[in-house]
Structure formats: C-alpha cells, structure tokens
Write a protein that holds these residues in place. Sequence first.
Motif, PDB file in Angstrom:
ATOM      1  N   LYS A 354     -58.448 -39.614  57.066  1.00 17.71           N
ATOM      2  CA  LYS A 354     -58.604 -38.748  58.232  1.00 17.71           C
ATOM      3  C   LYS A 354     -59.531 -37.565  57.949  1.00 17.71           C
ATOM      4  N   THR A 355     -59.558 -37.105  56.704  1.00 18.52           N
ATOM      5  CA  THR A 355     -60.411 -35.959  56.365  1.00 18.52           C
ATOM      6  C   THR A 355     -61.882 -36.318  56.512  1.00 18.52           C
ATOM      7  N   LEU A 356     -62.253 -37.472  55.988  1.00 17.07           N
ATOM      8  CA  LEU A 356     -63.645 -37.905  56.078  1.00 17.07           C
ATOM      9  C   LEU A 356     -64.026 -38.201  57.523  1.00 17.07           C
ATOM     10  N   MET A 357     -63.126 -38.833  58.256  1.00 17.43           N
ATOM     11  CA  MET A 357     -63.399 -39.136  59.656  1.00 17.43           C
ATOM     12  C   MET A 357     -63.603 -37.856  60.464  1.00 17.43           C
ATOM     13  N   ALA A 358     -62.718 -36.877  60.264  1.00 13.06           N
ATOM     14  CA  ALA A 358     -62.822 -35.606  60.986  1.00 13.06           C
ATOM     15  C   ALA A 358     -64.099 -34.865  60.601  1.00 13.06           C
ATOM     16  N   LYS A 359     -64.475 -34.955  59.335  1.00 20.63           N
ATOM     17  CA  LYS A 359     -65.688 -34.297  58.852  1.00 20.63           C
ATOM     18  C   LYS A 359     -66.926 -34.853  59.554  1.00 20.63           C
ATOM     19  N   ILE A 360     -66.985 -36.159  59.698  1.00 22.61           N
ATOM     20  CA  ILE A 360     -68.128 -36.800  60.357  1.00 22.61           C
ATOM     21  C   ILE A 360     -68.182 -36.410  61.833  1.00 22.61           C
TER      22      ILE A 360
END
Length: 408
Positions: A354-360
């Motif tokens: 979720k962190t990487l997805m939210a970052k993108i």
Amino acid sequence: MNVKNFILIATAMAFLGCSKTETDEYLLELDKKTLAENINFDKIVFYKFAKIAIRSSAVQDTSSASYQTFAKNSTHLFNSLNNINVDSGKSISAVDALLIYQDYRKVKKFVKETDEDIFPTVIEGFNKVYGDKNTLQTLLGGDAKIYHQNVEHAILSVATLAAKSLGPEFALYECSKTQPETLKDSEEKTLLEFIRGFLFLNNNLLYLSEDGFSRNIKWLEKNKQIPLPFTKAFFGWRSLSNDQANTAFHAMNCLFRGIDRLKMTREIDEQRALDDFELFVKDADELGLESELVWSVESYLYLKRENPALAIESLNKLKASKMLGKDEREAIEESINYLKDRKKGDKLNTVYDKTLMAKIATRYVFATLKKIDWEKVLQQQGVPHTKEVFATLRKYEAIADKVSSYTN
C-alpha cells in the motif's frame, strides 16, 4: 466488590474507552485538533501577519487599541507590499527587511492568537488600496462576509500551492480556514474539497481527508450532468465530456478516499478501502483509462483479491513506466517474480504494498498540480482580483525570503 465483578467492570470500561476512540466522529475531532497545532509555526504566522496587514487596511472603526498597535507595527510591511515590483526584478532592501522583522516581533503574539477572519476580507483590503480613496466602501457582514472570505481562502489555497516558495504548508493553512459547509454546493466547492482532502491526506489527517472525499462522492453521484470546467482544467481533461469528467473525478475521489482508509488502523477500514479501489477501477474501465495511476491501483487490488494473473498483467505495465524510479521498478519486478513462483494458498507477501501504491498515486497528482497555470485558470473563470492576488503573493515571497535571514 469481588474479583469477578471487578474484572467484568474493568473489561466493560476498557471496551467503552476503545470504542470511543475508534468512532469516525471521534477520530475526525482528533484530526481537527492536530490540524490546528500543525499550522501555528513561524512561517505561517508571518504569512498571517501579511494577510492581516492587507485585511486590516479596510477597517473603518480604528478606535481599538489592539488595532492601533498592529497598524503602527505593520506599516513597513504594508508599504513594501504596495511599492515593490518583483515582476520587474526589484525587491526590498536589507534595511526594510530588518524593519519589517522588528515590527513582526512586536505583534507576533497578537498575530498568533488572532483569527484573521475578524477583519474585512482580502478583496476589501485590495479595494481600499487600489480603489477610489475618496469613496467609503460598504463592508460585508454576516453570512455574506462568511461566504466571501471562505471563497478567498479557497482561492488562496490554490494560489499558495502554485507559488514557488510557499506550497503545501501555506495551502494547508488556507484549507484549514475554509469551511466547506458555508459554500454553496457547486463544482468549485467540490474541487476545493478534493484539494483539501489531498493536502490533509499528505499530512496524515486521514479522517478530515476522508470526510471531504465522501462529501464529494455523494455530490458527484447526485449531479452527473453538471458541467465541470474547473475540474477539466485542473486535471487536463478538456477532451472529456461532462459525463466523462464526472466519472473521472468520481474515480479520483474514490481512489484517494481508499488511500485514506488504507492508512487507517481498523479492520473495517481496509475493507472499505478495497471497495473504494473497486469503484475506482470500475470508473477507469468505463472511461477506457490506461495510466500509472490505474495500473498501480489494479495491481494492489488484484493482489489483495487473490488474482495473481491480473496483478502480474498490471504490474508489468507499471514496471515499464518512465515515471517510476529504479528502486520502484526493482520492487515491482520482485513482486512479479514472487507471484509467478507463489503456490496457491501460500500467505501473500509481496514488496508491492500500500505504501508504494499510495506513493505512485500521490506523485501523479503532484505532477498534475505542477502543470497548472492557476493564475490563468482563475482569470479565465472570472475570479475577481486574480492578478492582484498573485502579484501580492509574489511580493510576499520576496519579502519573506529577505526577512527569513533574520529569523534563521
């Protein structure tokens, strides 16, 4: 009281205490308190100093002792805001900067403790400065004043976000001063709610953010035929029809409400988040959208829904994007390999989270914001004093930069 009864009572009290902290309403109030604490630091207080200087220039009853003290100690700043022309390369002198800083120190406590909205509106301040000096203007009061100053805060939340040396912190302050409930339901209000929600999300004010996105989603679902010119300009969706723009904006609000919920801690929040991502993907499919934003959400959703084949398909598309950095592409490649080797029923454990997805997703919106010429957009929409607002912000940036040498 026997031990058994004591344990029962203690357990009940603990349960009640926990349930209180986990209600949406209680967590929303906590966010409001946190927001108030986050916007009371020196850079923002100096910004308030400048705004009050402009707004107080339209005050007609000057008998107040606090007003007289402030007016006396804001003269250098006010004159500088009026006289310098940063667009032609001119700025204030070191002496002027020192005088402004000395004035600021004298009234800093007053500025910090004072709500700027007790003063006339910014536009009334501009009217006083740039208008007919011999005509006494009729100042707004009551509901009309509340409405207009909220519109001003909304405009300034966008304008400060676009300013080179101001940005999210100042936009967050302006958003905090905006009361959406005082604005009439409209596209402008909905776009403001989105910007507020996005800024709140990036400051981890998840429940304030979620609240705004939820209002937007309801409004968009009820008003599918309303034209969205501001929204089209904001996202660069000029080629979309009104119906398509509504669907696309609905998708964006669902996406970021989902990210809000994904960052929350309760079990129900994750399920709500996945439901929001389903809505986002549904809207994107309806529009035929293909982008990093869509692939990033699809990848996460399919991973959580135990659909590795579709997750790999979306991850492969995402991996090829130039928007991603080397580390992100490597993380995605690792996730793809993991999914290919993973046996059915094994616990899901992938670095694409979720962190990487939210970052993108967040990077996508920031990239969108940077492309917008807000001064041009607001002028095209007939927003009054747009030119003066942006010119004054540029002057403020130059002054604040000079004065900062005395505060560091």
